[in-house]
Write a protein that holds these residues in place. Structure first.
Motif, short mmCIF file in Angstrom:
data_model
loop_
_atom_site.label_atom_id
_atom_site.label_comp_id
_atom_site.label_asym_id
_atom_site.label_seq_id
_atom_site.Cartn_x
_atom_site.Cartn_y
_atom_site.Cartn_z
N GLU B 7 0.71 -1.96 0.27
CA GLU B 7 0.42 -0.02 0.57
C GLU B 7 1.24 1.43 0.33
O GLU B 7 0.92 2.08 -0.92
N ARG B 8 1.89 1.42 1.03
CA ARG B 8 2.70 2.62 0.69
C ARG B 8 3.44 2.74 -0.39
O ARG B 8 3.62 3.50 -0.76
N PHE B 9 3.99 1.97 -0.98
CA PHE B 9 4.55 1.25 -1.94
C PHE B 9 4.15 2.55 -3.55
O PHE B 9 4.59 3.26 -3.84
N THR B 10 2.66 1.68 -3.10
CA THR B 10 1.98 2.60 -4.32
C THR B 10 1.70 3.00 -4.25
O THR B 10 1.86 3.98 -4.90
N GLU B 11 1.46 4.38 -2.44
CA GLU B 11 1.00 5.38 -2.49
C GLU B 11 2.46 6.12 -2.41
O GLU B 11 1.99 7.27 -3.94
N ILE B 12 3.83 5.75 -2.90
CA ILE B 12 4.74 6.87 -2.95
C ILE B 12 4.94 6.62 -4.44
O ILE B 12 5.26 8.02 -5.05
N LEU B 13 4.69 5.60 -5.21
CA LEU B 13 5.17 5.83 -6.85
C LEU B 13 3.38 6.29 -7.18
O LEU B 13 3.80 7.14 -8.75
N THR B 32 12.67 0.91 -2.60
CA THR B 32 14.26 0.21 -3.44
C THR B 32 14.31 -1.13 -2.76
O THR B 32 14.15 -2.76 -3.97
N ALA B 33 14.10 -1.51 -1.74
CA ALA B 33 14.54 -3.43 -1.07
C ALA B 33 13.33 -4.03 -1.67
O ALA B 33 13.30 -5.15 -2.30
N ASP B 40 7.35 -9.14 -8.92
CA ASP B 40 5.72 -9.39 -8.82
C ASP B 40 5.15 -8.63 -9.38
O ASP B 40 3.83 -7.99 -9.86
N LEU B 41 5.09 -8.13 -7.54
CA LEU B 41 3.69 -7.06 -7.05
C LEU B 41 4.10 -6.04 -7.89
O LEU B 41 3.51 -4.70 -8.06
N ALA B 42 5.05 -5.00 -7.63
CA ALA B 42 5.82 -3.98 -7.92
C ALA B 42 6.25 -3.16 -9.84
O ALA B 42 5.91 -2.04 -10.06
N ASP B 43 6.96 -4.86 -10.40
CA ASP B 43 7.44 -3.85 -11.90
C ASP B 43 5.80 -3.75 -12.35
O ASP B 43 5.77 -2.97 -13.55
N PRO B 44 4.80 -3.70 -12.58
CA PRO B 44 3.42 -3.61 -12.98
C PRO B 44 3.43 -2.00 -12.92
O PRO B 44 3.37 -0.89 -13.72
N LEU B 45 3.19 -1.79 -11.26
CA LEU B 45 3.36 -0.63 -10.45
C LEU B 45 4.29 0.59 -11.32
O LEU B 45 4.14 2.15 -11.50
N ALA B 50 5.90 4.61 -14.67
CA ALA B 50 7.47 5.38 -15.86
C ALA B 50 6.67 5.38 -17.10
O ALA B 50 7.56 7.07 -17.25
N SER B 51 5.48 5.18 -17.09
CA SER B 51 4.69 5.46 -18.60
C SER B 51 4.50 7.65 -18.19
O SER B 51 4.90 7.93 -19.62
N LEU B 52 3.88 7.84 -17.41
CA LEU B 52 3.70 9.09 -16.63
C LEU B 52 4.98 9.74 -16.92
O LEU B 52 5.00 11.12 -17.09
#
Lengths: 168, 135
Positions: B7-13, B32-33, B40-45, B50-52
């Motif tokens: 959840e926090r990783f998604t918020e940061i991105l 980063t870790a 598997d979870l991080a790459d699509p996010l 990165a696209s934006l």
């Protein structure tokens, strides 16, 4: 600088002008107005220089805040004046040699930025384009980091939606 | 990694984009870790963010012209000259005021000296002496 040394003045202008002009241009979407804002920001700096105290506030924070305030004033006046008929925003410095695709991409991103509410645009311009840290950007905007983060999230969501429609 | 949630990783991105250099300094290492440990979870996010970033990064601005930089530097010179003029004006006004004051004081002293009867030094002594001598 405080004594008005010409070399120091030129060095200061060379160092700060590109970033302040970039900030104002992205906030206003109008190069000519952005140049006026940059000039006014420096005039205020020259007035402030003799009484500037080190450590009172970071110079960059002060400069960004002045620039943003001047942009906000202009955006407010523009809305009051041109509500019915918004002015066409053109880039007088547009390079004709620049590719059409690049120009279209630039215009699309600028249009997406223009469509953001002012505070969201400030947040994304400071954090993304000016490359300030979250703490620095929040300080310039006079808000907390959490509030900045919320503005950034909403800004990026809106930009993504806007640009998706343009297929950028 | 242990203190970074999805959840926090998604918020940061969502807020800062895909470039770790733009992430909050205090959470950068953990995020980063997390990205490395949970690809598997991080790459699509990360790909979406990165696209934006890429679209925004394509927004280029023309550089500041030399003429504008010179105009701004010139405004500092003009301000310094105006300030020097102000100081010179203040000094001249100060000197003028001092001159007028001095002239006034001199004129006043001369007037007093001309109009007031002057007591002669020694007159009183003379009277006393005469009185004394009568007795």
């Amino acid at each position: 600088m405080a004594e008005g040394d010409d070399r120091a003045v030129r060095a200061m202008v060379a160092r700060k002008l590109p970033r302040l002009l970039g900030l104002a241009t992205r906030m206003l979407g109008d190069r000519s107005e952005a140049e006026d804002v940059a000039q006014e920001t420096f005039l205020r700096l020259w007035r402030q220089a003799p009484v500037w105290r080190r450590g009172e506030a970071r110079l960059d924070t002060w400069l960004y805040r002045v620039t943003l305030n001047l942009c906000t004033d202009r955006l407010r006046k523009r809305r009051e004046t041109y509500v019915a008929d918004p002015p066409e925003q053109t880039d007088p410095d547009a390079d004709p040699a620049r590719g059409l695709a690049e120009t279209e991409r630039n215009d699309a991103v600028q249009a997406a930025l223009d469509a953001l509410p002012d505070r969201q645009r400030e947040a994304i311009v400071l954090q993304y384009y000016q490359e300030l840290s979250n703490i620095e950007a929040a300080a310039v905007m006079g808000i907390g980091v959490e509030a900045l983060e919320s503005l950034l999230s909403r800004a990026r969501r809106a930009l993504r939606a806007h640009l998706a429609g343009q297929r950028i | 990694m242990s203190d970074m949630t999805l959840e926090r990783f998604t918020e940061i991105l969502d807020a800062y984009g895909a470039d770790p250099a733009r992430w909050p300094e205090g959470e950068r290492a953990a995020a980063t870790a997390f990205a490395e440990a949970r690809q598997d979870l991080a790459d699509p996010l990360l790909a979406q963010a990165a696209s934006l970033d890429s679209a925004l990064g394509g927004h280029a601005l023309p550089t500041a012209s030399d003429a504008l930089a010179e105009k701004i530097a010139g405004s500092a010179r003009m301000r310094n000259r105006a300030k020097q003029r102000d100081w010179r004006g203040l000094i001249w006004r100060g000197l003028g005021f001092a001159g007028v004051t001095l002239a006034g004081a001199t004129a006043g002293a001369l007037l007093v000296a001309t109009l007031m009867p002057m007591s002669m030094p020694g007159d009183e002594d003379h009277v006393i002496t005469a009185f004394d001598s009568a007795f």
